[in-house]
Design a protein around this motif. Structure first.
Motif, PDB file in Angstrom:
ATOM      1  N   LYS A 192      16.623  32.712  25.552  1.00 25.50           N
ATOM      2  CA  LYS A 192      15.708  31.760  24.930  1.00 25.50           C
ATOM      3  C   LYS A 192      16.217  30.349  25.179  1.00 25.50           C
ATOM      4  O   LYS A 192      17.391  30.146  25.496  1.00 25.50           O
ATOM      5  CB  LYS A 192      15.559  32.035  23.435  1.00 25.50           C
ATOM      6  N   GLN A 193      15.362  29.406  25.043  1.00 31.25           N
ATOM      7  CA  GLN A 193      15.715  28.013  25.297  1.00 31.25           C
ATOM      8  C   GLN A 193      16.722  27.538  24.247  1.00 31.25           C
ATOM      9  O   GLN A 193      16.475  27.626  23.051  1.00 31.25           O
ATOM     10  CB  GLN A 193      14.448  27.136  25.239  1.00 31.25           C
ATOM     11  N   PRO A 194      17.907  27.060  24.688  1.00 26.83           N
ATOM     12  CA  PRO A 194      18.899  26.568  23.732  1.00 26.83           C
ATOM     13  C   PRO A 194      18.473  25.225  23.141  1.00 26.83           C
ATOM     14  O   PRO A 194      17.576  24.551  23.652  1.00 26.83           O
ATOM     15  CB  PRO A 194      20.165  26.420  24.570  1.00 26.83           C
ATOM     16  N   SER A 195      19.158  24.856  22.079  1.00 28.28           N
ATOM     17  CA  SER A 195      18.828  23.593  21.412  1.00 28.28           C
ATOM     18  C   SER A 195      19.159  22.416  22.330  1.00 28.28           C
ATOM     19  O   SER A 195      20.109  22.469  23.111  1.00 28.28           O
ATOM     20  CB  SER A 195      19.602  23.471  20.101  1.00 28.28           C
ATOM     21  N   PRO A 196      18.386  21.346  22.244  1.00 29.51           N
ATOM     22  CA  PRO A 196      18.641  20.179  23.094  1.00 29.51           C
ATOM     23  C   PRO A 196      20.015  19.552  22.832  1.00 29.51           C
ATOM     24  O   PRO A 196      20.654  19.054  23.761  1.00 29.51           O
ATOM     25  CB  PRO A 196      17.523  19.196  22.724  1.00 29.51           C
ATOM     26  N   GLU A 197      20.481  19.594  21.565  1.00 26.57           N
ATOM     27  CA  GLU A 197      21.792  19.032  21.243  1.00 26.57           C
ATOM     28  C   GLU A 197      22.910  19.777  21.989  1.00 26.57           C
ATOM     29  O   GLU A 197      23.835  19.163  22.520  1.00 26.57           O
ATOM     30  CB  GLU A 197      22.062  19.085  19.726  1.00 26.57           C
ATOM     31  N   LEU A 198      22.805  21.100  22.021  1.00 25.48           N
ATOM     32  CA  LEU A 198      23.824  21.895  22.714  1.00 25.48           C
ATOM     33  C   LEU A 198      23.781  21.633  24.213  1.00 25.48           C
ATOM     34  O   LEU A 198      24.832  21.519  24.856  1.00 25.48           O
ATOM     35  CB  LEU A 198      23.631  23.382  22.419  1.00 25.48           C
ATOM     36  N   LEU A 199      22.590  21.507  24.776  1.00 22.47           N
ATOM     37  CA  LEU A 199      22.479  21.212  26.204  1.00 22.47           C
ATOM     38  C   LEU A 199      23.099  19.850  26.539  1.00 22.47           C
ATOM     39  O   LEU A 199      23.754  19.700  27.573  1.00 22.47           O
ATOM     40  CB  LEU A 199      21.020  21.248  26.647  1.00 22.47           C
ATOM     41  N   ILE A 200      22.921  18.874  25.649  1.00 25.79           N
ATOM     42  CA  ILE A 200      23.524  17.553  25.862  1.00 25.79           C
ATOM     43  C   ILE A 200      25.041  17.654  25.830  1.00 25.79           C
ATOM     44  O   ILE A 200      25.745  17.095  26.670  1.00 25.79           O
ATOM     45  CB  ILE A 200      22.996  16.540  24.815  1.00 25.79           C
ATOM     46  N   GLN A 201      25.577  18.419  24.845  1.00 23.29           N
ATOM     47  CA  GLN A 201      27.039  18.595  24.753  1.00 23.29           C
ATOM     48  C   GLN A 201      27.587  19.295  26.002  1.00 23.29           C
ATOM     49  O   GLN A 201      28.644  18.937  26.516  1.00 23.29           O
ATOM     50  CB  GLN A 201      27.402  19.397  23.498  1.00 23.29           C
ATOM     51  N   LEU A 202      26.853  20.298  26.475  1.00 22.34           N
ATOM     52  CA  LEU A 202      27.299  21.013  27.671  1.00 22.34           C
ATOM     53  C   LEU A 202      27.265  20.104  28.901  1.00 22.34           C
ATOM     54  O   LEU A 202      28.147  20.157  29.752  1.00 22.34           O
ATOM     55  CB  LEU A 202      26.435  22.254  27.911  1.00 22.34           C
ATOM     56  N   ARG A 203      26.239  19.265  28.989  1.00 22.81           N
ATOM     57  CA  ARG A 203      26.139  18.341  30.120  1.00 22.81           C
ATOM     58  C   ARG A 203      27.280  17.321  30.083  1.00 22.81           C
ATOM     59  O   ARG A 203      27.871  17.002  31.113  1.00 22.81           O
ATOM     60  CB  ARG A 203      24.789  17.627  30.087  1.00 22.81           C
ATOM     61  N   GLU A 204      27.609  16.827  28.881  1.00 17.14           N
ATOM     62  CA  GLU A 204      28.683  15.833  28.756  1.00 17.14           C
ATOM     63  C   GLU A 204      30.053  16.452  29.045  1.00 17.14           C
ATOM     64  O   GLU A 204      30.934  15.785  29.584  1.00 17.14           O
ATOM     65  CB  GLU A 204      28.674  15.211  27.365  1.00 17.14           C
TER      66      GLU A 204
END
Length: 193
Positions: free
Chosen positions: A30-42
């Motif tokens: 399922k689509q993860p939360s946008p906050e987690l995706l931002i943390q993973l990108r950083e």
């Protein structure tokens, strides 16, 4: 944030992170939360380095189990980058057992043994005369013990089946037995004498 913590958060959210060459790939149901995706990108660079270290550590453990080095496994194609990405979270012994059955490993091992053979230390053993060994060999049981052995075994089996296996009231470590357990214990001890 620490890379290990980010990876753990991603796993908890159902995201599977993997190295794909030099890049980071992820998949999720399922689509993860946008906050987690931002943390993973950083933290992408830290996560890639952490995963790379885990994979190389796993590879070193597999090589140690095979009594070789990681370079040999990679050089001969016994483990490739896809194996590292897929298998590094599993126990290294499974990979080592699989590699040992490979014909490529048999060839590598044969060549390695041929190279090491001239440098191997010579081990000398001397045979001990049989006369010396006869003094330390155990004596055969006499015929009276042989006749009593089935009785002893039957007593032991009956006691163990009752006290250890079937009776809820018997508890041998505390020397607590029901009346039947006490009778079987007495028979067992008499058979041993």
């Amino acid at each position: 944030m620490n890379a290990a913590v980010l990876i753990e958060q991603a796993n908890t959210a159902g995201i599977i992170l993997a190295l794909n060459g030099e890049s980071l790939a992820w998949s999720a149901r399922k689509q993860p939360s946008p906050e987690l995706l931002i943390q993973l990108r950083e933290g992408k660079a830290q996560i890639i380095e952490h995963l790379r270290q885990q994979q190389h550590g796993w590879l070193d453990r597999v090589a140690a189990l095979l009594n070789t080095n990681a370079g040999t496994l990679l050089e001969h194609g016994l483990i490739d980058l896809d194996d590292l990405a897929e298998q590094y979270q599993k126990h290294p012994r499974f990979a080592a057992l699989l590699i040992e059955t490979s014909p490529a490993w048999q060839k590598v091992n044969l060549v390695r043994d041929e190279v090491r053979a001239p440098y191997a230390r010579e081990v000398r053993t001397e045979c001990v005369p049989t006369k010396v060994n006869k003094g330390n060999t155990p004596k055969r049981e006499n015929s009276t013990n042989k006749r009593r052995a089935p009785e002893w075994i039957a007593g032991r089996d009956a006691f163990h089946n009752h006290a250890v296996g079937n009776c809820n009231k018997c508890y041998p470590p505390a020397a607590r037995y029901c009346p039947t357990g006490l009778d079987l214990l007495a028979l067992y001890q008499m058979a041993m004498q």
